[in-house]
Every structure is written in C-alpha cells, then in structure tokens.
Design a protein around this motif. Structure first.
Motif, PDB file in Angstrom:
ATOM      1  N   PRO A 233      -3.918  -2.606  -6.388  1.00  0.00           N
ATOM      2  CA  PRO A 233      -3.993  -2.388  -5.007  1.00  0.00           C
ATOM      3  C   PRO A 233      -5.153  -3.336  -4.475  1.00  0.00           C
ATOM      4  O   PRO A 233      -6.184  -3.262  -4.803  1.00  0.00           O
ATOM      5  CB  PRO A 233      -4.363  -0.962  -4.780  1.00  0.00           C
ATOM      6  CG  PRO A 233      -3.802  -0.358  -6.189  1.00  0.00           C
ATOM      7  CD  PRO A 233      -3.828  -1.543  -7.189  1.00  0.00           C
TER       8      PRO A 233
ATOM      9  N   ALA B  59       3.269  -4.335   0.381  1.00  0.00           N
ATOM     10  CA  ALA B  59       1.690  -4.415   0.831  1.00  0.00           C
ATOM     11  C   ALA B  59       1.217  -5.585   1.243  1.00  0.00           C
ATOM     12  O   ALA B  59       0.501  -5.771   2.177  1.00  0.00           O
ATOM     13  CB  ALA B  59       1.023  -4.034  -0.392  1.00  0.00           C
TER      14      ALA B  59
ATOM     15  N   ASN C  63      -7.467   2.112  -5.560  1.00  0.00           N
ATOM     16  CA  ASN C  63      -6.799   2.308  -4.351  1.00  0.00           C
ATOM     17  C   ASN C  63      -7.137   1.395  -3.408  1.00  0.00           C
ATOM     18  O   ASN C  63      -8.178   0.596  -3.233  1.00  0.00           O
ATOM     19  CB  ASN C  63      -6.946   3.716  -3.934  1.00  0.00           C
ATOM     20  CG  ASN C  63      -8.240   4.298  -3.272  1.00  0.00           C
ATOM     21  OD1 ASN C  63      -8.962   3.357  -2.929  1.00  0.00           O
ATOM     22  ND2 ASN C  63      -8.630   5.522  -3.377  1.00  0.00           N
TER      23      ASN C  63
ATOM     24  N   TYR D 101      -1.676   2.395   2.944  1.00  0.00           N
ATOM     25  CA  TYR D 101      -2.497   3.006   1.881  1.00  0.00           C
ATOM     26  C   TYR D 101      -1.700   2.692   0.568  1.00  0.00           C
ATOM     27  O   TYR D 101      -0.305   2.982   0.424  1.00  0.00           O
ATOM     28  CB  TYR D 101      -2.615   4.576   2.202  1.00  0.00           C
ATOM     29  CG  TYR D 101      -3.080   5.299   0.917  1.00  0.00           C
ATOM     30  CD1 TYR D 101      -4.495   5.131   0.680  1.00  0.00           C
ATOM     31  CD2 TYR D 101      -2.363   5.949   0.143  1.00  0.00           C
ATOM     32  CE1 TYR D 101      -4.996   5.574  -0.421  1.00  0.00           C
ATOM     33  CE2 TYR D 101      -3.081   6.439  -1.001  1.00  0.00           C
ATOM     34  CZ  TYR D 101      -4.264   6.414  -1.375  1.00  0.00           C
ATOM     35  OH  TYR D 101      -5.071   7.175  -2.364  1.00  0.00           O
ATOM     36  N   GLN D 102      -2.473   2.178  -0.391  1.00  0.00           N
ATOM     37  CA  GLN D 102      -1.886   2.013  -1.807  1.00  0.00           C
ATOM     38  C   GLN D 102      -2.816   2.730  -2.863  1.00  0.00           C
ATOM     39  O   GLN D 102      -3.910   2.608  -2.704  1.00  0.00           O
ATOM     40  CB  GLN D 102      -1.937   0.591  -2.295  1.00  0.00           C
ATOM     41  CG  GLN D 102      -0.971  -0.343  -1.717  1.00  0.00           C
ATOM     42  CD  GLN D 102      -1.124  -1.755  -2.127  1.00  0.00           C
ATOM     43  OE1 GLN D 102      -2.085  -2.549  -1.955  1.00  0.00           O
ATOM     44  NE2 GLN D 102      -0.077  -2.166  -3.142  1.00  0.00           N
TER      45      GLN D 102
ATOM     46  N   GLN E  48       5.559   3.445  -6.344  1.00  0.00           N
ATOM     47  CA  GLN E  48       5.377   2.389  -7.017  1.00  0.00           C
ATOM     48  C   GLN E  48       5.361   2.675  -8.685  1.00  0.00           C
ATOM     49  O   GLN E  48       4.764   3.947  -8.784  1.00  0.00           O
ATOM     50  CB  GLN E  48       4.121   1.493  -6.695  1.00  0.00           C
ATOM     51  CG  GLN E  48       4.160   0.832  -5.373  1.00  0.00           C
ATOM     52  CD  GLN E  48       2.642   0.241  -5.015  1.00  0.00           C
ATOM     53  OE1 GLN E  48       1.817   0.575  -5.313  1.00  0.00           O
ATOM     54  NE2 GLN E  48       2.872  -1.069  -4.807  1.00  0.00           N
TER      55      GLN E  48
ATOM     56  N   GLN F 273       3.031   3.168   4.675  1.00  0.00           N
ATOM     57  CA  GLN F 273       2.650   2.138   5.454  1.00  0.00           C
ATOM     58  C   GLN F 273       3.106   2.489   7.015  1.00  0.00           C
ATOM     59  O   GLN F 273       4.336   2.883   7.000  1.00  0.00           O
ATOM     60  CB  GLN F 273       3.370   0.776   5.324  1.00  0.00           C
ATOM     61  CG  GLN F 273       2.951  -0.402   6.221  1.00  0.00           C
ATOM     62  CD  GLN F 273       3.186  -1.811   5.698  1.00  0.00           C
ATOM     63  OE1 GLN F 273       3.756  -1.876   4.628  1.00  0.00           O
ATOM     64  NE2 GLN F 273       2.461  -2.970   6.206  1.00  0.00           N
TER      65      GLN F 273
ATOM     66  N   GLN G 215       2.807   4.577  -2.119  1.00  0.00           N
ATOM     67  CA  GLN G 215       2.082   3.510  -0.977  1.00  0.00           C
ATOM     68  C   GLN G 215       2.894   3.946   0.211  1.00  0.00           C
ATOM     69  O   GLN G 215       4.067   4.455   0.455  1.00  0.00           O
ATOM     70  CB  GLN G 215       2.708   2.202  -1.467  1.00  0.00           C
ATOM     71  CG  GLN G 215       2.754   1.106  -0.424  1.00  0.00           C
ATOM     72  CD  GLN G 215       3.171  -0.015  -0.844  1.00  0.00           C
ATOM     73  OE1 GLN G 215       2.720  -0.582  -1.714  1.00  0.00           O
ATOM     74  NE2 GLN G 215       3.812  -0.815  -0.116  1.00  0.00           N
TER      75      GLN G 215
END
Length: 356
Positions: A30, A8, A225, A207-208, A116, A185, A183
């Motif tokens: 996050p 991230a 988040n 997005y996490q 994760q 991307q 997660q």
C-alpha cells in the motif's frame, strides 16, 4: 471512462488499455504500488521513462484521482513527439484534468469497495516434512547418524506435534497474513458555471489496508496501510471578450504506515523455517535458538523482523498551482492568440518513527 477502475494508482490502470504502453508493477505494498511505465519498451541506455505532462506541466500523475481526468493521451511517434525535442525521445503522456462547463451545477459521487488478495502464495512444507527431507539429504551426503541436525527424537516430536513450544510447526503465511485486505475509494465533485465563470471542484479519498494481521501483545497496529486525500479546483474566468484566465489548484495528502523493520518481508516469509518459532505466546515473542539444530539457518526470521519493532508513518503533502492567461489577437490575424503560463509545485514530507 476507461481509466475509472478500482485501482489505487493510475499507472497500473494503463496496462493493456493503451497501445504500446508497458506497465510493470514491482510491489503491491500500500502506497508503493505504482507501476513503472515505458512506451514501446526501453529505448535508451539511461532513463527510459516517458515525459509526463499534466495540464501542460511536467509532474507525476500516479496518484491523481481518475475522476479528475478529462483525457489521457500517449504520443509515441517521432512526428508527434518532435515538438518536445529530446525530452520526448521515450514518448509523451499528456494528462488533461476536467474543467467546468456553462450550465447548472452538476454533482457527481462515485464510490467503490474492493477486496485485495494474493494471486498465488507458495505452498510450504510443515516441520516434520522439512526435517525429514533435510535428514534424508544429510544421509545421502554421508553425514554420520550422531551428527544429523535432527535426531530421531526430534523427528518424532515434529510428527506427533505434542510439544508445540520446543518443536513448533507454523505456516508463516497463515500465521501472519489475512486472506484478504480492504481497499476503498470515494470521490465527490461539482462542476458548472456561467458564461463568464466556470468551475470544477473535486475531493477524493482512498484507503488501502495491508494483508498482515495485528499481532497479539502489541498496543499498536504494525500492519501496512495507506490513506490518500485528493483535492482539485479548476476555474475559468473570462476577464474580457478576448481574455481568459485559467486557474488550477491540485493537491495530494498521503499517510503511509510500514512495519518498523520489515525489510523484504516476502523473501523472509519464504525463507523462514516452520520450526523457528512457536509464534507469540502470552504476548511474548518466542524464538528457537539458532544453534538448536546444528547447521540449520534460522537467523533473519520473519517474526523476529516483523514483530516488536514499531512502525514508520510517512506523511506527504503535494500541491501544485497553474495560472494560464490567454489573449486573443484576432485584430492582427484571425485565430491568432498568445498564452502566458506559470506553475508552482511543492512537495514536502516527514516520517514519524515509533519503536517498541
């Protein structure tokens, strides 16, 4: 290519990939999981962070999309950093973003989805084991039987588990946390141009999700988040045969959500007794009174800090512009040129607080 990893933050990607660079990540939360960076350790009593230049301008690089980067270089020797004076005493990191090249338009799409999970969680004792060991310790300290925090009746209830409301046994890691969090991307970019105009345009999304569960009885999600949008447009224009104008625009929009009263939730998870609460029953938070078992610390419990306090949502918007004009002066001396550069950075944010 080496820094295009499913991470991230770009700062965590550098660990182990650049000689002399030390990266320490202090949290995996996050939106806050960027690492502290040092080059060859801490060399000054004050700030020891290196000077970071993105396209020649000092600005943060932790949230830049790796797909937007052409090269990343570290300068750590005295001779290499001399041009930056005292600002380069702790090393210099040079980040150069991608630019368009003459030719047909090239479209590139990248996407990754990851899971994760904690590397390791503490194994916690159940209520019966914790109460038994505490009772043994009290007896070793000479506490009278009628003064013990846990009487034989209490221990038997914990052992049998036949009264889970008044004598609960909760593993708070399992109760509050999921095993994994998603997660993802994605990035799409276009580059190309003609002899006189070249362009690079990029759009990224990250997005996490946090590890905590959506709790029963709440009409909102108080899990952690983070959502991030990256955009970039680099343009090169040959105004004349000897004059080139470069325009860069980059931006980051972040949307981060935190539980409203979480504090140091990991420490609270470790401290919270398994018999402090049966959890959420029929949509209601149930807590055991702190005086129920004399001498047992049951304040500041993780459920009481995590549940029912709403959430904080932070929206941040960072944008930067660079304008660079290069004029060749070959008519004076071959290879001589002059550069004029101006930059503008803006950063604003607001926090929306929801309680309930």
């Amino acid at each position: 290519e080496d820094i295009k990893t499913p991470s991230a933050s770009l700062t965590t990607t550098l660990a182990g990939r650049l000689a002399g660079v030390v990266a320490v990540q202090r949290t995996g939360e996050p939106g806050k999981d960027a690492a502290d960076i040092w080059i060859r350790g801490i060399a000054t009593p004050n700030t020891a962070t290196p000077l970071i230049l993105v396209d020649g301008v000092e600005r943060a690089f932790k949230d830049i999309d790796p797909e937007d980067i052409e090269s990343l270089t570290t300068l750590k020797d005295a001779s290499a950093t001399a041009v930056y004076g005292v600002r380069g005493a702790n090393g210099v990191i040079l980040v150069t973003t991608r630019r368009g090249e003459e030719g047909k338009a090239k479209i590139s799409v990248s996407s990754n989805v990851g899971l994760q999970m904690p590397t390791r969680l503490l194994e916690t004792a159940d209520s019966y084991t914790a109460a038994s060991l505490y009772t043994e310790a009290q007896r070793n300290d000479g506490v009278a039987e009628d003064q013990l925090a846990f009487q034989p009746y209490d221990l038997e209830r914990f052992r049998l588990g036949d009264d889970p409301i008044m004598y609960p046994n909760v593993n708070w890691y399992d109760y509050l946390m999921n095993k994994v969090a998603i997660q993802t991307q994605h990035n799409v970019n276009v580059s190309g141009g003609t002899k006189d105009i070249r362009y690079f345009v990029s759009l990224g999304f990250l997005y996490q999700n946090g590890l905590f569960k959506k709790m029963e009885g709440l009409d909102y999600n108080n899990n952690y988040n983070y959502t991030r949008y990256n955009y970039r447009a680099n343009l090169d224009v040959n105004l004349t045969r000897t004059t080139t104008l470069k325009f860069n625009m980059g931006g980051i929009v972040g949307n981060q959500r935190d539980p409203g009263k979480s504090g140091d939730i990991w420490k609270q998870l470790t401290w919270t007794q398994p018999f402090s609460s049966p959890g959420v029953i029929d949509g209601k938070k149930v807590m055991i009174q702190s005086t129920r078992f004399p001498g047992i610390e049951m304040d500041n419990q993780v459920l009481d800090r995590f549940y029912g306090y709403g959430y904080d949502r932070k929206v941040s918007n960072k944008m930067n512009f660079d304008l660079n004009l290069t004029q060749k002066l070959d008519f004076i001396t071959k290879g001589l040129s002059i550069d004029l550069k101006g930059s503008y950075n803006t950063d604003d944010s607001y926090i929306k607080t929801v309680r309930g």
